[in-house]
Design an enzyme around this catalytic site. Structure first.
Site, PDB file in Angstrom:
ATOM      1  N   GLY A  13       0.826  -1.215   0.000  1.00  0.00           N
ATOM      2  CA  GLY A  13       0.000   0.000   0.000  1.00  0.00           C
ATOM      3  C   GLY A  13       0.853   1.254   0.000  1.00  0.00           C
ATOM      4  O   GLY A  13       0.604   2.175   0.774  1.00  0.00           O
ATOM      5  N   GLY A  55      17.600   9.369  -5.031  1.00  0.00           N
ATOM      6  CA  GLY A  55      18.814   8.633  -5.383  1.00  0.00           C
ATOM      7  C   GLY A  55      18.744   7.159  -5.031  1.00  0.00           C
ATOM      8  O   GLY A  55      19.752   6.454  -5.081  1.00  0.00           O
ATOM      9  N   VAL A  65      -2.686  -8.092  -1.669  1.00  0.00           N
ATOM     10  CA  VAL A  65      -2.205  -8.832  -0.486  1.00  0.00           C
ATOM     11  C   VAL A  65      -3.142  -9.957  -0.069  1.00  0.00           C
ATOM     12  O   VAL A  65      -2.747 -10.828   0.713  1.00  0.00           O
ATOM     13  CB  VAL A  65      -1.938  -7.900   0.725  1.00  0.00           C
ATOM     14  CG1 VAL A  65      -0.811  -6.931   0.441  1.00  0.00           C
ATOM     15  CG2 VAL A  65      -3.201  -7.174   1.180  1.00  0.00           C
ATOM     16  N   ASN A  91       1.496  -2.447   5.495  1.00  0.00           N
ATOM     17  CA  ASN A  91       0.720  -1.220   5.676  1.00  0.00           C
ATOM     18  C   ASN A  91      -0.644  -1.256   4.986  1.00  0.00           C
ATOM     19  O   ASN A  91      -1.570  -0.565   5.432  1.00  0.00           O
ATOM     20  CB  ASN A  91       1.559  -0.043   5.132  1.00  0.00           C
ATOM     21  CG  ASN A  91       0.743   1.192   4.932  1.00  0.00           C
ATOM     22  OD1 ASN A  91       0.469   1.927   5.878  1.00  0.00           O
ATOM     23  ND2 ASN A  91       0.300   1.448   3.689  1.00  0.00           N
ATOM     24  N   ASN A 150     -13.620   0.039  18.363  1.00  0.00           N
ATOM     25  CA  ASN A 150     -14.290   1.248  17.867  1.00  0.00           C
ATOM     26  C   ASN A 150     -15.666   0.852  17.344  1.00  0.00           C
ATOM     27  O   ASN A 150     -15.767  -0.029  16.477  1.00  0.00           O
ATOM     28  CB  ASN A 150     -13.444   1.892  16.754  1.00  0.00           C
ATOM     29  CG  ASN A 150     -13.832   3.327  16.509  1.00  0.00           C
ATOM     30  OD1 ASN A 150     -14.506   3.960  17.335  1.00  0.00           O
ATOM     31  ND2 ASN A 150     -13.424   3.862  15.377  1.00  0.00           N
ATOM     32  N   TYR A 156     -12.780  -4.100  11.338  1.00  0.00           N
ATOM     33  CA  TYR A 156     -11.481  -3.398  11.335  1.00  0.00           C
ATOM     34  C   TYR A 156     -10.773  -3.578  12.683  1.00  0.00           C
ATOM     35  O   TYR A 156      -9.582  -3.899  12.736  1.00  0.00           O
ATOM     36  CB  TYR A 156     -11.739  -1.916  11.041  1.00  0.00           C
ATOM     37  CG  TYR A 156     -10.505  -1.068  10.875  1.00  0.00           C
ATOM     38  CD1 TYR A 156      -9.769  -1.100   9.694  1.00  0.00           C
ATOM     39  CD2 TYR A 156     -10.079  -0.220  11.891  1.00  0.00           C
ATOM     40  CE1 TYR A 156      -8.634  -0.294   9.535  1.00  0.00           C
ATOM     41  CE2 TYR A 156      -8.958   0.586  11.739  1.00  0.00           C
ATOM     42  CZ  TYR A 156      -8.242   0.538  10.557  1.00  0.00           C
ATOM     43  OH  TYR A 156      -7.123   1.334  10.414  1.00  0.00           O
ATOM     44  N   LYS A 160      -7.188  -5.416  13.302  1.00  0.00           N
ATOM     45  CA  LYS A 160      -6.031  -4.706  13.857  1.00  0.00           C
ATOM     46  C   LYS A 160      -5.595  -5.313  15.192  1.00  0.00           C
ATOM     47  O   LYS A 160      -4.400  -5.288  15.529  1.00  0.00           O
ATOM     48  CB  LYS A 160      -6.352  -3.212  14.000  1.00  0.00           C
ATOM     49  CG  LYS A 160      -6.593  -2.510  12.657  1.00  0.00           C
ATOM     50  CD  LYS A 160      -5.362  -2.577  11.768  1.00  0.00           C
ATOM     51  CE  LYS A 160      -5.501  -1.794  10.479  1.00  0.00           C
ATOM     52  NZ  LYS A 160      -4.315  -1.848   9.640  1.00  0.00           N
TER      53      LYS A 160
HETATM   54  P1  NDP Z   1      -5.156   4.675   2.362  1.00  0.00           P
HETATM   55  O1  NDP Z   1      -6.528   4.252   2.050  1.00  0.00           O
HETATM   56  O2  NDP Z   1      -4.775   6.092   2.101  1.00  0.00           O
HETATM   57  O3  NDP Z   1      -4.113   3.730   1.593  1.00  0.00           O
HETATM   58  C1  NDP Z   1      -4.233   2.331   1.669  1.00  0.00           C
HETATM   59  C2  NDP Z   1      -3.224   1.693   0.752  1.00  0.00           C
HETATM   60  O4  NDP Z   1      -3.401   0.274   0.820  1.00  0.00           O
HETATM   61  C3  NDP Z   1      -3.398   2.087  -0.693  1.00  0.00           C
HETATM   62  O5  NDP Z   1      -2.132   2.289  -1.275  1.00  0.00           O
HETATM   63  C4  NDP Z   1      -4.104   0.886  -1.304  1.00  0.00           C
HETATM   64  O6  NDP Z   1      -3.791   0.839  -2.673  1.00  0.00           O
HETATM   65  C5  NDP Z   1      -3.496  -0.262  -0.514  1.00  0.00           C
HETATM   66  N1  NDP Z   1      -4.296  -1.475  -0.513  1.00  0.00           N
HETATM   67  C6  NDP Z   1      -5.575  -1.607  -0.065  1.00  0.00           C
HETATM   68  N2  NDP Z   1      -5.994  -2.870  -0.247  1.00  0.00           N
HETATM   69  C7  NDP Z   1      -4.963  -3.542  -0.816  1.00  0.00           C
HETATM   70  C8  NDP Z   1      -4.779  -4.881  -1.241  1.00  0.00           C
HETATM   71  N3  NDP Z   1      -5.763  -5.801  -1.135  1.00  0.00           N
HETATM   72  N4  NDP Z   1      -3.595  -5.241  -1.784  1.00  0.00           N
HETATM   73  C9  NDP Z   1      -2.594  -4.326  -1.907  1.00  0.00           C
HETATM   74  N5  NDP Z   1      -2.707  -3.040  -1.509  1.00  0.00           N
HETATM   75  C10 NDP Z   1      -3.877  -2.655  -0.984  1.00  0.00           C
HETATM   76  O7  NDP Z   1      -4.897   4.273   3.879  1.00  0.00           O
HETATM   77  P2  NDP Z   1      -3.975   4.954   5.018  1.00  0.00           P
HETATM   78  O8  NDP Z   1      -2.703   5.426   4.440  1.00  0.00           O
HETATM   79  O9  NDP Z   1      -4.802   5.875   5.805  1.00  0.00           O
HETATM   80  O10 NDP Z   1      -3.730   3.682   5.948  1.00  0.00           O
HETATM   81  C11 NDP Z   1      -2.589   2.858   5.829  1.00  0.00           C
HETATM   82  C12 NDP Z   1      -2.602   1.839   6.957  1.00  0.00           C
HETATM   83  O11 NDP Z   1      -2.631   2.527   8.214  1.00  0.00           O
HETATM   84  C13 NDP Z   1      -3.826   0.930   6.944  1.00  0.00           C
HETATM   85  O12 NDP Z   1      -3.450  -0.354   7.375  1.00  0.00           O
HETATM   86  C14 NDP Z   1      -4.736   1.566   7.982  1.00  0.00           C
HETATM   87  O13 NDP Z   1      -5.619   0.640   8.557  1.00  0.00           O
HETATM   88  C15 NDP Z   1      -3.710   2.053   8.998  1.00  0.00           C
HETATM   89  N6  NDP Z   1      -4.201   3.110   9.841  1.00  0.00           N
HETATM   90  C16 NDP Z   1      -4.660   4.291   9.312  1.00  0.00           C
HETATM   91  C17 NDP Z   1      -5.142   5.274  10.138  1.00  0.00           C
HETATM   92  C18 NDP Z   1      -5.659   6.578   9.610  1.00  0.00           C
HETATM   93  O14 NDP Z   1      -6.188   7.357  10.423  1.00  0.00           O
HETATM   94  N7  NDP Z   1      -5.532   6.879   8.331  1.00  0.00           N
HETATM   95  C19 NDP Z   1      -5.180   5.093  11.594  1.00  0.00           C
HETATM   96  C20 NDP Z   1      -4.681   3.820  12.041  1.00  0.00           C
HETATM   97  C21 NDP Z   1      -4.202   2.880  11.187  1.00  0.00           C
HETATM   98  P3  NDP Z   1      -4.800   0.248  -3.793  1.00  0.00           P
HETATM   99  O15 NDP Z   1      -6.162   0.748  -3.434  1.00  0.00           O
HETATM  100  O16 NDP Z   1      -4.242   0.716  -5.071  1.00  0.00           O
HETATM  101  O17 NDP Z   1      -4.662  -1.229  -3.647  1.00  0.00           O
END
Ligand code: NDP
Length: 249
Positions: A13, A55, A65, A91, A150, A156, A160
């Site tokens: 991700g 770089g 995943v 992630n 939550n 979710y 987690k």
């Molecule tokens: P985003 O939704 O901004 O990004 C999620 C990423 O995961 C994207 O790049 C998406 O790409 C990828 N992704 C989703 N499903 C799949 C899959 N099946 N296979 C491969 N890639 C996948 O999320 P955040 O950056 O906000 O969150 C990142 C992590 O942090 C997550 O695990 C989230 O639960 C955790 N988190 C986030 C919080 C928040 O407040 N934002 C708080 C606590 C934890 P694509 O869709 O192209 O596959």
């Protein structure tokens, strides 16, 4: 400045949000980065471009995943390209929020399969090369939702919380091989995942957070980079909260 020169990281991700910030910060500390997304990175490879602008080398692997073959192929492609894998950041994550009594089987399964099972598939795929190297860092992205629960996020929160159990079990299995496994538990972070929350929910979260605001993706990335570094060599099986004090365990 942490020194990750010559290290090779896989970030799932990595195209946006926290994963993108992690990829760029790992690169800034010296790592080459492979990242995996379902499609986003193939359409718009700006994370790859930013890593290369620092770089470092980068590859973007289109994969899912939830598919074990895709996870294994990502690790194989990374090793083919860079010769090794030192750091895995699990992630990738999604939400499909609903009250439990209304939650569909699909919403439950999609979230568990992506957030928890996907992390297991990726960890399993990197373990063999890391054991051979007798070194490695696995960092799982948990959440305060997994620590505190939550409402509206049974799927979710379960995924987690499950990641915390996975982190501890793996940490015990591979410590003797020089591999550490830790989790980061962010509070609420400004990304696309939280963008759609209604304003009153966002205000409630800020009010409940001692530091009074959401985190930036870079603040989560800093914790990940620390756990990936030599400076964190004696830390394993831990959950590092980066949550503005929201969940004080
Ligand atoms: P985003 O939704 O901004 O990004 C999620 C990423 O995961 C994207 O790049 C998406 O790409 C990828 N992704 C989703 N499903 C799949 C899959 N099946 N296979 C491969 N890639 C996948 O999320 P955040 O950056 O906000 O969150 C990142 C992590 O942090 C997550 O695990 C989230 O639960 C955790 N988190 C986030 C919080 C928040 O407040 N934002 C708080 C606590 C934890 P694509 O869709 O192209 O596959």
């Amino acid at each position: 400045m942490l020194d990750l020169t010559g290290k090779v990281a896989i970030v799932t991700g990595g195209s946006r949000g926290i994963g993108r910030a992690v990829s760029i910060m790992l690169a800034r500390q010296g790592a080459n980065v492979a990242f995996l997304d379902r499609a986003a990175c193939l359409v718009d490879d700006h994370t790859k471009g930013d890593v290369e602008a620092l770089g470092r080398r980068s590859i973007c692997v289109g994969g899912d995943v939830t598919d074990p073959a895709s996870c294994a192929a990502t690790v194989e492609e990374t090793i083919r390209e860079f010769g090794r894998v030192d750091i895995l950041v699990n992630n990738a994550g999604i939400t499909r929020d609903d009250l439990a009594m209304r939650m569909t089987d699909n919403a439950w399964a999609e979230v568990i399969n992506t957030n928890l099972t996907g992390s297991f598939y990726m960890a399993r795929a990197v373990l063999r090369p890391m054991i051979r190297q007798r070194s490695g860092r696995i960092i799982n992205m948990s959440s305060v939702s997994g620590q505190m629960g939550n409402a509206g996020q049974a799927n979710y929160s379960a995924s987690k919380a499950g990641l915390i159990g996975l982190t501890k079990a793996l940490a015990r299995e591979v410590a003797s091989r020089g591999i550490t496994v830790n989790a980061v538990a962010p509070g609420f972070v400004v990304t696309e995942l939280t963008e759609s929350l209604p304003d009153n929910v966002k205000d409630g979260i800020k009010a409940a957070t001692p530091l009074g605001r959401f985190a930036t993706p870079d603040e989560i990335a800093s914790a990940v980079c620390f756990l990936a570094s030599d400076e964190a060599a004696y830390i394993t099986g831990q959950v590092l909260g980066v949550d503005g004090g929201l969940a004080m365990m």
